[in-house]
Design a protein around this motif. Structure first.
Motif, PDB file in Angstrom:
ATOM      1  N   LEU A  32       0.700  -1.370   0.123  1.00  0.00           N
ATOM      2  CA  LEU A  32      -0.064   0.170  -0.057  1.00  0.00           C
ATOM      3  C   LEU A  32       0.778   1.178  -0.005  1.00  0.00           C
ATOM      4  CD1 LEU A  32      -3.097   0.985   0.270  1.00  0.00           C
ATOM      5  CD2 LEU A  32      -2.451   1.348   2.715  1.00  0.00           C
ATOM      6  N   HIS A  33       0.497   2.137  -0.884  1.00  0.00           N
ATOM      7  CA  HIS A  33       1.163   3.474  -0.958  1.00  0.00           C
ATOM      8  C   HIS A  33      -0.015   4.665  -0.924  1.00  0.00           C
ATOM      9  CE1 HIS A  33       4.897   1.968  -2.525  1.00  0.00           C
ATOM     10  NE2 HIS A  33       4.260   1.065  -3.169  1.00  0.00           N
ATOM     11  N   THR A  34       0.518   5.693  -0.225  1.00  0.00           N
ATOM     12  CA  THR A  34      -0.369   6.865  -0.211  1.00  0.00           C
ATOM     13  C   THR A  34       0.574   7.976  -0.896  1.00  0.00           C
ATOM     14  OG1 THR A  34       0.394   7.216   1.978  1.00  0.00           O
ATOM     15  CG2 THR A  34      -1.607   6.174   1.788  1.00  0.00           C
ATOM     16  N   ILE A  35      -0.373   8.729  -1.713  1.00  0.00           N
ATOM     17  CA  ILE A  35       0.292   9.876  -2.632  1.00  0.00           C
ATOM     18  C   ILE A  35      -0.574  10.945  -2.322  1.00  0.00           C
ATOM     19  CG2 ILE A  35       0.833  10.588  -4.854  1.00  0.00           C
ATOM     20  CD1 ILE A  35       2.266   8.050  -4.284  1.00  0.00           C
ATOM     21  N   LEU A  36       0.203  12.233  -2.211  1.00  0.00           N
ATOM     22  CA  LEU A  36      -0.302  13.539  -2.113  1.00  0.00           C
ATOM     23  C   LEU A  36       0.541  14.570  -3.066  1.00  0.00           C
ATOM     24  CD1 LEU A  36      -2.344  15.280  -0.716  1.00  0.00           C
ATOM     25  CD2 LEU A  36      -0.750  15.886   0.902  1.00  0.00           C
ATOM     26  N   ASP A  37       0.081  15.292  -3.774  1.00  0.00           N
ATOM     27  CA  ASP A  37       0.654  16.172  -4.738  1.00  0.00           C
ATOM     28  C   ASP A  37       1.800  15.373  -5.501  1.00  0.00           C
ATOM     29  OD1 ASP A  37      -1.048  18.128  -4.110  1.00  0.00           O
ATOM     30  OD2 ASP A  37      -0.090  18.861  -2.521  1.00  0.00           O
ATOM     31  N   ASN A  38       1.548  14.295  -6.075  1.00  0.00           N
ATOM     32  CA  ASN A  38       2.655  13.544  -6.633  1.00  0.00           C
ATOM     33  C   ASN A  38       3.553  12.945  -6.084  1.00  0.00           C
ATOM     34  OD1 ASN A  38       1.211  13.629  -9.281  1.00  0.00           O
ATOM     35  ND2 ASN A  38       1.769  15.655  -9.427  1.00  0.00           N
ATOM     36  N   ARG A  39       3.563  12.826  -4.478  1.00  0.00           N
ATOM     37  CA  ARG A  39       4.805  12.596  -3.808  1.00  0.00           C
ATOM     38  C   ARG A  39       4.234  11.508  -2.870  1.00  0.00           C
ATOM     39  NH1 ARG A  39       6.149  18.403  -3.150  1.00  0.00           N
ATOM     40  NH2 ARG A  39       7.832  18.691  -4.648  1.00  0.00           N
ATOM     41  N   GLU A  40       4.940  10.636  -2.362  1.00  0.00           N
ATOM     42  CA  GLU A  40       4.556   9.547  -1.688  1.00  0.00           C
ATOM     43  C   GLU A  40       4.491  10.078  -0.049  1.00  0.00           C
ATOM     44  OE1 GLU A  40       4.673   5.015  -0.829  1.00  0.00           O
ATOM     45  OE2 GLU A  40       6.533   5.728  -1.768  1.00  0.00           O
ATOM     46  N   PHE A  56      -5.046  -3.348   9.430  1.00  0.00           N
ATOM     47  CA  PHE A  56      -4.341  -1.723   9.684  1.00  0.00           C
ATOM     48  C   PHE A  56      -2.951  -2.073   9.049  1.00  0.00           C
ATOM     49  CE2 PHE A  56      -7.305  -2.625  12.817  1.00  0.00           C
ATOM     50  CZ  PHE A  56      -8.419  -1.567  12.856  1.00  0.00           C
ATOM     51  N   VAL A  57      -2.372  -0.924   8.638  1.00  0.00           N
ATOM     52  CA  VAL A  57      -1.174  -0.622   8.076  1.00  0.00           C
ATOM     53  C   VAL A  57      -0.786   0.587   8.002  1.00  0.00           C
ATOM     54  CG1 VAL A  57      -1.760  -0.707   5.603  1.00  0.00           C
ATOM     55  CG2 VAL A  57       0.410  -1.374   6.017  1.00  0.00           C
ATOM     56  N   THR A  58       0.497   1.069   7.960  1.00  0.00           N
ATOM     57  CA  THR A  58       1.133   2.563   7.867  1.00  0.00           C
ATOM     58  C   THR A  58       1.733   2.420   6.523  1.00  0.00           C
ATOM     59  OG1 THR A  58       1.341   2.663  10.356  1.00  0.00           O
ATOM     60  CG2 THR A  58       2.437   4.184   9.072  1.00  0.00           C
TER      61      THR A  58
END
Length: 150
Positions: A32-40, A56-58
């Motif tokens: 799982l990855h989270t992206i905001l404004d083209n940055r992880e 649950f995961v970070t």
């Protein structure tokens, strides 16, 4: 009579051989990855939910979930940064589907659908996050003249 019982038992074992519930795990490890404004975004807390449970995961991170024929819902948040949600559909595993169609006349498919073993989620999940307090222009109703903005 005994020969009929043995033949029936062998036929049942052969039929279940194409069943993913017998031959595959009902668990899957996902990245799982989270992206905001083209940055992880690192350190976002995420909850993954389907009809089989909650995990649950970070982010970024690996998590092992129980497979399901249903959707996987993902909710990620990081204080002071933002939040994001996604829904991921599972898809039938090609090898399990063929085995079920050939060997079990569809009975194995029904069992796999119930256990989730014949279904997979994408191995890598990417959740797009929005900044805290940012407006969701796609889902907000259009503003009318004279409406106060807060």
């Amino acid at each position: 009579m005994a020969i009929f019982l043995r033949t029936g038992a062998l036929a049942l074992l052969a039929a279940l051989g194409g069943c993913a519930t017998i031959s595959e795990s009902n668990q899957q490890t996902l990245m799982l990855h989270t992206i905001l404004d083209n940055r992880e975004v690192g350190g976002a807390g995420c909850v993954l939910t389907n009809d089989k449970g909650r995990w649950f995961v970070t982010s970024p991170g690996h998590v092992t979930v129980q497979k399901s024929a249903g959707n996987l819902f993902i909710d990620c948040r990081k204080d002071g940064v933002g939040a994001g949600q996604d829904r991921v559909a599972s898809s039938a595993n090609a090898s399990a589907t063929v085995g079920n169609a050939v060997l079990t006349a569809g009975l194995g498919y029904l069992l796999d659908k119930r256990t989730g073993a014949g279904f997979d989620y994408p191995e890598t999940l990417t959740v797009l996050m929005r900044r805290s307090g940012a407006r969701d222009y796609q889902n907000d109703p259009p503003e009318t003249a004279g409406t106060a903005l807060h």
